[in-house]
Structures are given as C-alpha cells and as structure tokens.
Design a protein around this motif. Sequence first.
Motif, PDB file in Angstrom:
ATOM      1  N   LEU A 194      62.275  48.373  45.284  1.00 34.57           N
ATOM      2  CA  LEU A 194      61.801  49.393  46.217  1.00 34.57           C
ATOM      3  C   LEU A 194      60.279  49.452  46.216  1.00 34.57           C
ATOM      4  N   ALA A 195      59.691  49.381  45.026  1.00 41.52           N
ATOM      5  CA  ALA A 195      58.232  49.406  44.928  1.00 41.52           C
ATOM      6  C   ALA A 195      57.627  48.191  45.626  1.00 41.52           C
ATOM      7  N   ALA A 196      58.267  47.037  45.476  1.00 36.88           N
ATOM      8  CA  ALA A 196      57.746  45.837  46.134  1.00 36.88           C
ATOM      9  C   ALA A 196      57.710  46.027  47.643  1.00 36.88           C
ATOM     10  N   GLY A 197      58.778  46.636  48.196  1.00 34.81           N
ATOM     11  CA  GLY A 197      58.817  46.881  49.636  1.00 34.81           C
ATOM     12  C   GLY A 197      57.761  47.874  50.084  1.00 34.81           C
ATOM     13  N   ILE A 198      57.601  48.962  49.326  1.00 36.81           N
ATOM     14  CA  ILE A 198      56.611  49.985  49.690  1.00 36.81           C
ATOM     15  C   ILE A 198      55.199  49.444  49.532  1.00 36.81           C
ATOM     16  N   PHE A 199      54.946  48.708  48.453  1.00 34.50           N
ATOM     17  CA  PHE A 199      53.604  48.188  48.224  1.00 34.50           C
ATOM     18  C   PHE A 199      53.190  47.184  49.298  1.00 34.50           C
ATOM     19  N   SER A 200      54.165  46.406  49.790  1.00 35.01           N
ATOM     20  CA  SER A 200      53.834  45.392  50.796  1.00 35.01           C
ATOM     21  C   SER A 200      53.805  45.956  52.210  1.00 35.01           C
ATOM     22  N   GLY A 201      54.506  47.089  52.459  1.00 33.18           N
ATOM     23  CA  GLY A 201      54.624  47.579  53.818  1.00 33.18           C
ATOM     24  C   GLY A 201      53.925  48.885  54.134  1.00 33.18           C
ATOM     25  N   MET A 202      53.516  49.641  53.100  1.00 31.26           N
ATOM     26  CA  MET A 202      52.952  50.968  53.368  1.00 31.26           C
ATOM     27  C   MET A 202      51.544  51.154  52.814  1.00 31.26           C
ATOM     28  N   GLU A 203      50.925  50.088  52.371  1.00 24.69           N
ATOM     29  CA  GLU A 203      49.563  50.188  51.856  1.00 24.69           C
ATOM     30  C   GLU A 203      48.628  50.713  52.954  1.00 24.69           C
ATOM     31  N   PRO A 308      57.615  46.279  33.591  1.00 25.50           N
ATOM     32  CA  PRO A 308      56.877  45.569  34.648  1.00 25.50           C
ATOM     33  C   PRO A 308      55.599  44.921  34.128  1.00 25.50           C
ATOM     34  N   THR A 309      54.923  45.589  33.189  1.00 28.35           N
ATOM     35  CA  THR A 309      53.705  45.017  32.611  1.00 28.35           C
ATOM     36  C   THR A 309      54.037  43.812  31.733  1.00 28.35           C
ATOM     37  N   LEU A 316      54.339  34.980  36.381  1.00 25.49           N
ATOM     38  CA  LEU A 316      55.340  34.327  37.229  1.00 25.49           C
ATOM     39  C   LEU A 316      54.888  34.172  38.674  1.00 25.49           C
ATOM     40  N   GLY A 317      53.834  34.888  39.056  1.00 26.72           N
ATOM     41  CA  GLY A 317      53.364  34.786  40.436  1.00 26.72           C
ATOM     42  C   GLY A 317      52.723  36.081  40.895  1.00 26.72           C
ATOM     43  N   THR A 318      52.895  36.393  42.181  1.00 30.22           N
ATOM     44  CA  THR A 318      52.277  37.569  42.779  1.00 30.22           C
ATOM     45  C   THR A 318      52.914  38.858  42.255  1.00 30.22           C
ATOM     46  N   ARG A 319      52.318  39.982  42.645  1.00 30.20           N
ATOM     47  CA  ARG A 319      52.858  41.278  42.247  1.00 30.20           C
ATOM     48  C   ARG A 319      54.268  41.475  42.781  1.00 30.20           C
ATOM     49  N   THR A 320      54.524  41.027  43.986  1.00 30.76           N
ATOM     50  CA  THR A 320      55.874  41.141  44.564  1.00 30.76           C
ATOM     51  C   THR A 320      56.885  40.349  43.752  1.00 30.76           C
ATOM     52  N   ILE A 321      56.512  39.124  43.344  1.00 24.24           N
ATOM     53  CA  ILE A 321      57.411  38.308  42.517  1.00 24.24           C
ATOM     54  C   ILE A 321      57.645  38.978  41.172  1.00 24.24           C
ATOM     55  N   THR A 322      56.599  39.530  40.594  1.00 22.36           N
ATOM     56  CA  THR A 322      56.729  40.225  39.303  1.00 22.36           C
ATOM     57  C   THR A 322      57.703  41.385  39.407  1.00 22.36           C
ATOM     58  N   LEU A 323      57.549  42.212  40.426  1.00 26.89           N
ATOM     59  CA  LEU A 323      58.435  43.362  40.594  1.00 26.89           C
ATOM     60  C   LEU A 323      59.873  42.915  40.858  1.00 26.89           C
TER      61      LEU A 323
END
Length: 488
Positions: A194-203, A308-309, A316-323
């Motif tokens: 959910l955080a990955a979706g919000i971080f990528s779409g609502m910034e 998450p940290t 492993l990659g980007t923040r989205t991949i990490t989440l």
Amino acid sequence: MNSEKMKKQNDVDAADDFDSIAEEMPVNADFLGESYMAKEREIVRKLDMTLMPIIFLLYMFNYLDRNNIAQAKLDTFEEDLNLTGSDYSTAVSIVNVGYILMQLPNNMIITKIRPSLYLPFWVCVWSCVSAATAAAQNFGHLIAIRLILGVCEAPFFPGVFYLLSCWYTRKELALRYAFLYSGLILATAFSGLLAAGIFSGMENTLGLPAWRWLFIVEGGISLGLGVIALMLLPDLPTSLTGSGKWLFTAEERRITIDRMARDAVSNEEDDKSIRHGLWLAVTDVKLWVFALMMCSNQTSYGFNYFYPTIVEGFNLGTRTITLTCTAPPYIVAALISYGIAWSSDRRKERGFHITTPVLIAIIGFIISIATLNIPARYVASFLYVAGVFGANAVVFSWAASTLGATPQKKACAMAIMNLCGQLGNIWSPYFFHDSDSPRYARAMVLLLVFSALQAALCCLMKWLLARANKRLVQWGQTAGVEPNLYTL
C-alpha cells in the motif's frame, strides 16, 4: 443516583427477558446428541461469517495505523519532522506507553459495558488520531499524537480477544485467534504494498508529501470500518443486544451459554465482581508465566518496525522494490500461522506448537548474525518472521482457555498479559542502532535470547498445567465426576 437505579432496572429487565426466552425454548430429548451438535456448528458458522471478518479487518487496520510509521521512514518522514538520533525509536516505543496505561482499566470496563458499542467507538477515535499524524510538524507533535494513539488503541486488542473467548470454546479458539492474528501479519505484508502505491502515486498531491497521505488514507478506511462494526459486533452470549439479537434464535442463545459453561475448566471459583476477578488474575501464577512468555514474544519481533529498513539494507533496488519485497515473508508467516493453529486445535496441544516455531525463529536469527550474504539473510527473515508470528496466536489461545475462571478474571488476565507484552515493544526498538546497519547483529542476538526465553517459559507452563491436571483428576475422583482438564 438515578442513573445507578436505571442501570439496575435495565439489568433486571434484561435478565427477565432472557429468562422468558429460556422458558419458551423447546426441550430436546437429544440435547447432547446430533441435533445439539448440529446447532452448535450452526452457531459457530454464524459467528465465523459475521464476527470474524469484521474483527479481522479492524485488527488489520489497528496494526496498519500503528505500524505505518515504518513505511513512512522510507519517505521524507524523518527529514520533514527533523528526527535525529533515537527520535524514531522513541516515536515507535511511546505508543506502547499509552497501551500500558489504558489496557487493564479498559478490559475491566468492557465486562460492564456493551462491547458492540465500546469497541467501535474506540476504533473511530483511534482512526482520527492516526490520520492526525499527517498534521505533525515536529518531534513534539509526533510524540503527543503517538501517545494518544496508544491510549485509543488499547481497548481493542485485549477486548476482542476477551470477546472471542466468550463465544468460542477452547478447541475452537486457536484457529480463530490465528485467523485474527493473521490480520496483523497481513497488515505488515500489505502495508509495504500500500505504501509503495501511495508513494508512487500521491507524492505532492495537494502539496503534501506522500507519507502524510499514507496516514490520511489508512485512517479514513479504518474509520469507515468502525462504523460498520456497530452493526456486526455481538455483546456477551447472555445479552440480548448487539448483533446476537438478530443473529441467533432463542434456542441458539441458550445452547451458546450451555456450551461455554460445559467448556470451562472444572472446579474453578465463580464470582462476578470486577475486583474479585482482578484478585483471581493477579494471584494466579500461571498468568505471570504467560505474561513473561508474551513479553518475550513481543520483544522477539522487535524487528517488525525496522523490517523495511533491514530489507533496504539488502540493496535489492528502488524504494518500490524494497517495499514490495517486505511482503512475502509475512504472507508465508500468515499461512504457517494458520497451519500451526489448525494443528494445535486438532491435536488439542499448545506447548509444542509454540516451541517448534520459536526454534525455527532462533535458526533465522542465527543465520542473520552469522553471515552478510544477502540471499541467506533474506531467507533467514522468512524463518524468524514465520516463527515469531506463528507462535503468537497459540500463546493467546492457550492463555485465554487457561485463565478463564470467570469472565471478569479472563478480561483482567488478558489485559495484564497483553500489558506485559507491550514492555517488549517499548524496549526492543532501542536494540536497533543506525551504526549496526545493515546487519543489526546486536539486535538479532537480543531477539534470539528472548526467543529462547519464550521456549523455556512454554516448557515451564506445560509442567505447571500437568501438575494442575493431576489435582483436577484427584478432585474428580473424590467428587464422582469427570473433570475438564487444562490443555497442555
């Protein structure tokens, strides 16, 4: 004074109503035969279709609203609030102080008030408080909001476990607790997605950073669920209020009361006063063993707010991949928890169903300490996530069925047990230091130690209950009855 008279009169009226229902209920010749068991199965099915889904969702968002700070940490959360040093760990810990302050008083209150109103009220309040985190501007604001959030969330967790133990028998509890507890596990899994979706779409939507939207969106959803819960939660089996009023027939309510009475451990004292229930709880040595067991368990999943940290440290990659990569271990843990609870109920055994997953968690911690190899450490995280969470639901079901001499004792005992467990959530965040990243070897050693302590306490509890069962058997032989024994 008038309100007290009105309360007494309402209690009398409710009792009269229930007595009249009981008198009108037809008497079955096969009261304990196939017809009776069929009605029991229908009662359980109705509970599983109404009570379990709503509390699963509520518990899921109870944890989401508390745990989303872990995902916010991967955004500009710390920079925007000027957090330094151990400020983040303090923000994680402080919510548990509110828990500790309010859990016991709230669980004493819940035995005297309608759970179907009391629990949804607090769901709505905590949802608003959690959403208010989006308005925090500095460390002081964050600490104040998190402390109040702990106070508001405190009634739900022990209150729901108490409510379930009033409707389900001992052989049914572990699987239901595992289902409920999987809400916590899946909340942790899907919070990353959910955080990955919000971080990528609502910034920067409406000028707000994405982490603020994380709190607003999740708080708004749980508020809506709190309103729905008003219609779906029952009160106690003896009550003619809540969803039980329309969900069960008069005969089903009578059978519910009877089956819970027959399920109680034999030769236990009965007294309906809150004060006496508290006294029964605090003078029972079994409660304190369970409390230490739960404290050890809560401490051993101190990794949760830092997972998450930890995964970010795998590069492993980007923040989205990490989440996204934070989800699989928790999904596997949920499935394993179901399997452990199902086996525990089927075999009517608790202790080994706790120690086995704990030993698996210990193996995971050892691997994390012993190597820096990224694939090995990621696999190890599956082991300690599944092991720690897999044991937890069985601990609660074991405690609820063991400490329930009266509803008042059960409510107080479950609150005290969960209260002690929160101590682990207070100190475990301080095990993790930025200087130890990404290995966090010191934290993993401490989590391993507490896992070993939990296994040892589990063995102690089996020994205590085995001795208690011998005394019950002797009492039954003297009284000429076959006693209900504690589950080992």
